[in-house]
Design a protein around this motif. Structure first.
Motif, PDB file in Angstrom:
ATOM      1  N   ALA A 216    -105.345 105.846 -20.283  1.00 40.99           N
ATOM      2  CA  ALA A 216    -106.843 107.180 -20.002  1.00 40.99           C
ATOM      3  C   ALA A 216    -106.353 108.387 -19.113  1.00 40.99           C
ATOM      4  N   LYS A 217    -105.540 107.135 -18.086  1.00 41.91           N
ATOM      5  CA  LYS A 217    -105.691 108.315 -17.057  1.00 41.91           C
ATOM      6  C   LYS A 217    -104.531 109.580 -17.585  1.00 41.91           C
ATOM      7  N   ASP A 218    -103.829 108.840 -18.614  1.00 42.98           N
ATOM      8  CA  ASP A 218    -102.545 109.802 -19.274  1.00 42.98           C
ATOM      9  C   ASP A 218    -102.952 109.937 -19.898  1.00 42.98           C
ATOM     10  N   LEU A 219    -104.258 109.746 -20.764  1.00 44.22           N
ATOM     11  CA  LEU A 219    -105.116 110.974 -21.888  1.00 44.22           C
ATOM     12  C   LEU A 219    -105.510 111.819 -20.846  1.00 44.22           C
ATOM     13  N   LYS A 220    -105.708 111.845 -19.613  1.00 44.05           N
ATOM     14  CA  LYS A 220    -106.636 112.936 -19.479  1.00 44.05           C
ATOM     15  C   LYS A 220    -106.168 113.930 -19.035  1.00 44.05           C
ATOM     16  N   GLU A 221    -104.741 113.174 -18.642  1.00 46.97           N
ATOM     17  CA  GLU A 221    -104.028 114.379 -18.017  1.00 46.97           C
ATOM     18  C   GLU A 221    -103.352 115.631 -19.341  1.00 46.97           C
ATOM     19  N   LEU A 222    -103.043 114.565 -20.702  1.00 47.78           N
ATOM     20  CA  LEU A 222    -102.536 115.069 -21.796  1.00 47.78           C
ATOM     21  C   LEU A 222    -103.861 116.365 -21.585  1.00 47.78           C
ATOM     22  N   ASN A 223    -104.953 115.764 -22.015  1.00 48.42           N
ATOM     23  CA  ASN A 223    -105.812 116.674 -22.226  1.00 48.42           C
ATOM     24  C   ASN A 223    -105.979 117.804 -21.277  1.00 48.42           C
ATOM     25  N   ARG A 224    -105.809 118.042 -20.131  1.00 46.61           N
ATOM     26  CA  ARG A 224    -105.666 118.868 -19.343  1.00 46.61           C
ATOM     27  C   ARG A 224    -104.554 119.883 -19.479  1.00 46.61           C
ATOM     28  N   THR A 225    -102.962 119.133 -20.201  1.00 47.77           N
ATOM     29  CA  THR A 225    -102.706 120.079 -20.707  1.00 47.77           C
ATOM     30  C   THR A 225    -102.805 120.846 -21.434  1.00 47.77           C
ATOM     31  N   LEU A 226    -103.550 120.178 -22.361  1.00 46.96           N
ATOM     32  CA  LEU A 226    -103.567 120.392 -24.070  1.00 46.96           C
ATOM     33  C   LEU A 226    -105.021 122.024 -23.508  1.00 46.96           C
ATOM     34  N   ALA A 227    -105.479 122.065 -22.638  1.00 45.89           N
ATOM     35  CA  ALA A 227    -106.205 122.456 -22.253  1.00 45.89           C
ATOM     36  C   ALA A 227    -106.449 124.196 -21.615  1.00 45.89           C
ATOM     37  N   ASP A 228    -104.699 124.004 -21.358  1.00 39.20           N
ATOM     38  CA  ASP A 228    -103.735 124.514 -20.674  1.00 39.20           C
ATOM     39  C   ASP A 228    -102.826 125.168 -21.742  1.00 39.20           C
ATOM     40  N   LYS A 229    -102.649 124.545 -22.842  1.00 41.44           N
ATOM     41  CA  LYS A 229    -101.428 125.534 -23.783  1.00 41.44           C
ATOM     42  C   LYS A 229    -102.903 126.313 -24.898  1.00 41.44           C
ATOM     43  N   ALA A 230    -103.315 125.969 -24.876  1.00 38.41           N
ATOM     44  CA  ALA A 230    -104.987 126.309 -25.729  1.00 38.41           C
ATOM     45  C   ALA A 230    -105.621 127.673 -24.839  1.00 38.41           C
ATOM     46  N   GLY A 231    -105.569 127.712 -23.866  1.00 36.97           N
ATOM     47  CA  GLY A 231    -105.507 129.175 -22.860  1.00 36.97           C
ATOM     48  C   GLY A 231    -104.348 130.197 -23.555  1.00 36.97           C
ATOM     49  N   ALA A 232    -102.830 129.314 -22.914  1.00 37.37           N
ATOM     50  CA  ALA A 232    -102.307 130.315 -23.209  1.00 37.37           C
ATOM     51  C   ALA A 232    -101.827 131.022 -24.448  1.00 37.37           C
ATOM     52  N   LYS A 233    -102.422 130.047 -25.749  1.00 36.83           N
ATOM     53  CA  LYS A 233    -102.627 130.358 -27.366  1.00 36.83           C
ATOM     54  C   LYS A 233    -103.704 131.939 -27.260  1.00 36.83           C
ATOM     55  N   GLU A 234    -105.094 131.721 -26.072  1.00 35.33           N
ATOM     56  CA  GLU A 234    -106.047 133.065 -26.036  1.00 35.33           C
ATOM     57  C   GLU A 234    -104.811 134.054 -25.697  1.00 35.33           C
ATOM     58  N   GLN A 235    -104.023 134.126 -24.580  1.00 35.19           N
ATOM     59  CA  GLN A 235    -103.874 134.928 -24.056  1.00 35.19           C
ATOM     60  C   GLN A 235    -102.594 135.721 -25.004  1.00 35.19           C
ATOM     61  N   ILE A 236    -102.046 135.015 -25.679  1.00 32.31           N
ATOM     62  CA  ILE A 236    -101.085 135.137 -26.184  1.00 32.31           C
ATOM     63  C   ILE A 236    -101.613 135.787 -27.983  1.00 32.31           C
ATOM     64  N   GLU A 237    -102.786 135.383 -28.564  1.00 32.50           N
ATOM     65  CA  GLU A 237    -103.697 136.248 -28.852  1.00 32.50           C
ATOM     66  C   GLU A 237    -104.441 137.255 -29.194  1.00 32.50           C
ATOM     67  N   LYS A 238    -103.804 137.630 -28.216  1.00 34.30           N
ATOM     68  CA  LYS A 238    -104.820 139.037 -27.825  1.00 34.30           C
ATOM     69  C   LYS A 238    -103.486 140.087 -27.542  1.00 34.30           C
ATOM     70  N   LYS A 239    -102.033 139.157 -27.164  1.00 37.64           N
ATOM     71  CA  LYS A 239    -101.176 139.976 -27.182  1.00 37.64           C
ATOM     72  C   LYS A 239    -100.728 140.314 -28.892  1.00 37.64           C
ATOM     73  N   ILE A 240    -101.009 139.501 -29.331  1.00 36.33           N
ATOM     74  CA  ILE A 240    -100.565 139.261 -30.554  1.00 36.33           C
ATOM     75  C   ILE A 240    -101.922 140.660 -31.998  1.00 36.33           C
ATOM     76  N   ALA A 241    -102.850 140.741 -30.806  1.00 34.92           N
ATOM     77  CA  ALA A 241    -103.786 141.720 -31.448  1.00 34.92           C
ATOM     78  C   ALA A 241    -103.246 142.968 -31.070  1.00 34.92           C
ATOM     79  N   ASP A 242    -102.528 143.204 -29.898  1.00 35.50           N
ATOM     80  CA  ASP A 242    -101.791 144.703 -29.688  1.00 35.50           C
ATOM     81  C   ASP A 242    -100.714 144.497 -30.476  1.00 35.50           C
ATOM     82  N   ALA A 243     -99.582 143.983 -31.079  1.00 36.92           N
ATOM     83  CA  ALA A 243     -98.943 144.376 -31.528  1.00 36.92           C
ATOM     84  C   ALA A 243     -99.171 144.497 -32.601  1.00 36.92           C
ATOM     85  N   GLU A 244    -100.176 144.570 -33.515  1.00 33.71           N
ATOM     86  CA  GLU A 244    -100.615 144.448 -34.690  1.00 33.71           C
ATOM     87  C   GLU A 244    -101.329 145.881 -34.949  1.00 33.71           C
ATOM     88  N   ARG A 245    -102.096 145.707 -34.009  1.00 35.16           N
ATOM     89  CA  ARG A 245    -102.354 147.957 -33.195  1.00 35.16           C
ATOM     90  C   ARG A 245    -100.984 148.659 -33.591  1.00 35.16           C
TER      91      ARG A 245
END
Length: 365
Positions: free
Chosen positions: A170-199
């Motif tokens: 359960a402790k490991d899963l909690k940490e993995l979910n935190r990591t997943l949230a971090d990666k999701a946040g990084a993807k959101e930032q990349i999505e903004k850069k992709i929008a810039d590239a498309e423009r």
């Protein structure tokens, strides 16, 4: 988190961006690392079309790295969730077992206190797989009582150990979910850069678009000339972009046929079909369709599948790209791969040497 990116597709592009000029694993050849976005403008503050192309390459390369990082984190969290559910189910069963043994021991103690002995039926049902014989005297009842105590203590110890594993999971899963949230946040930032590239792409003039397409064709031709493999499946294709020079049968043939049937479908982050795919989503789904499930991400495919030499690459094998194993394509023979390049592109064929190769893996062996 699957985000479809349309973008304006440049005419004449036949392979993924972020292309390098050679294969990392071939002696005597080298390749340049992906360009960082935002190159300095040239004299007079005007960026050249080459610099624009380098910026686009860098943005899309960052997107691919972020995609694979998110997919990997998601896979680990999903696997850990299943493991935790299994541990909790085991813990529930063993707790029930301990409770039954505790009740039986109490009943035995009360019976003996009254001068009798415990009816054997309950003991045999709980302790034996073949309750064929009933206890018929007090000596056997006393032994049964001791067996109950021994089994109960062993079950308590097993429960304590399982509780420890469940808490750790359960402790490991909690940490993995935190990591997943971090990666999701990084993807959101990349999505903004992709929008810039498309423009950036959408704002190019026709002559600039044509020049970018020409530059990419040149890199594609260079990549074709650098493929060193000869022999079965390795020679230069005589069928243009997508043909293979060898017939493929068995699971590899099924996987390859599936992948080729997806040509023209869009790249979408995290997608595994049926209408869109990312790079490892295409290869994992293709091999699953062939009856041989493989790991979901390109990094897991690199670490979990059988590695073969570049010179022995066969159609259906997976070619893993970049030092961090963040891109994968399926070898189709003739020095070509089929792959899902990046956001804004569709599944296509490309020279196998169009990106720096980390190595080759073979599913199904």
């Amino acid at each position: 988190m699957n985000v479809s990116t349309g973008g304006r597709q440049l005419r004449g592009r036949a392979s993924a961006t972020a292309l390098a000029c050679a294969i990392a694993l071939i002696p005597g050849l080298s390749y340049a690392a992906p360009h960082a976005p935002g190159p300095d403008p040239g004299p007079g503050g005007t960026r050249s079309i080459e610099q624009v192309g380098a910026e686009l390459d860098g943005l899309y390369r960052q997107a691919e790295v972020a995609t694979e990082a998110y997919n990997t984190a998601n896979e680990k969290a999903t696997d850990q969730t299943k493991r935790l559910a299994s541990l909790r189910a085991d813990l529930t069963r063993i707790e029930g077992r301990v409770g039954d043994l505790h009740a039986l021991a109490g009943a035995a103690a009360r019976t003996q206190y009254r001068g009798g002995y415990l009816n054997s039926t309950g003991v045999q049902l709980l302790l034996g797989e073949h309750p064929d014989h009933a206890l018929d005297d007090a000596a056997q009842a006393q032994q049964a009582m001791q067996n109950i105590i021994n089994v109960s203590e062993a079950q308590k110890a097993a429960r304590a150990e399982l509780e420890g594993k469940t808490d750790a999971a359960a402790k490991d899963l909690k940490e993995l979910n935190r990591t997943l949230a971090d990666k999701a946040g990084a993807k959101e930032q990349i999505e903004k850069k992709i929008a810039d590239a498309e423009r950036i792409e959408a704002g190019l003039r026709k002559e600039e678009t044509d020049k970018l397409a020409q530059l990419e064709r040149q890199r594609t031709d260079e990549a074709k000339s650098k493929w060193p493999v000869s022999g079965p499946g390795g020679g230069t294709s005589d069928k243009g972009g997508g043909g293979t020079t060898t017939s493929v049968s068995g699971a590899a043939g099924k996987a390859l046929a599936f992948a080729m049937d997806q040509i023209g479908k869009p790249y979408v982050w995290g997608a595994v079909g049926p209408s869109s795919f990312d790079c490892s989503g295409l290869t994992s789904t293709a091999w699953a369709a062939a009856g041989h499930p493989i790991p979901r991400t390109s990094q897991a495919q690199w670490h979990g599948l059988t590695r073969v030499s570049l010179s022995s690459a066969q159609p259906g094998d997976l070619i893993i790209y970049f030092k961090d194993a963040t891109h994968v394509g399926m070898y189709i023979g003739g020095g070509q791969i089929v792959h899902a390049p990046r956001p804004g592109r569709t599944i296509t064929t490309a020279p196998a040497a169009s990106m720096p190769i980390l190595g080759v893996v073979r599913p199904g062996v």
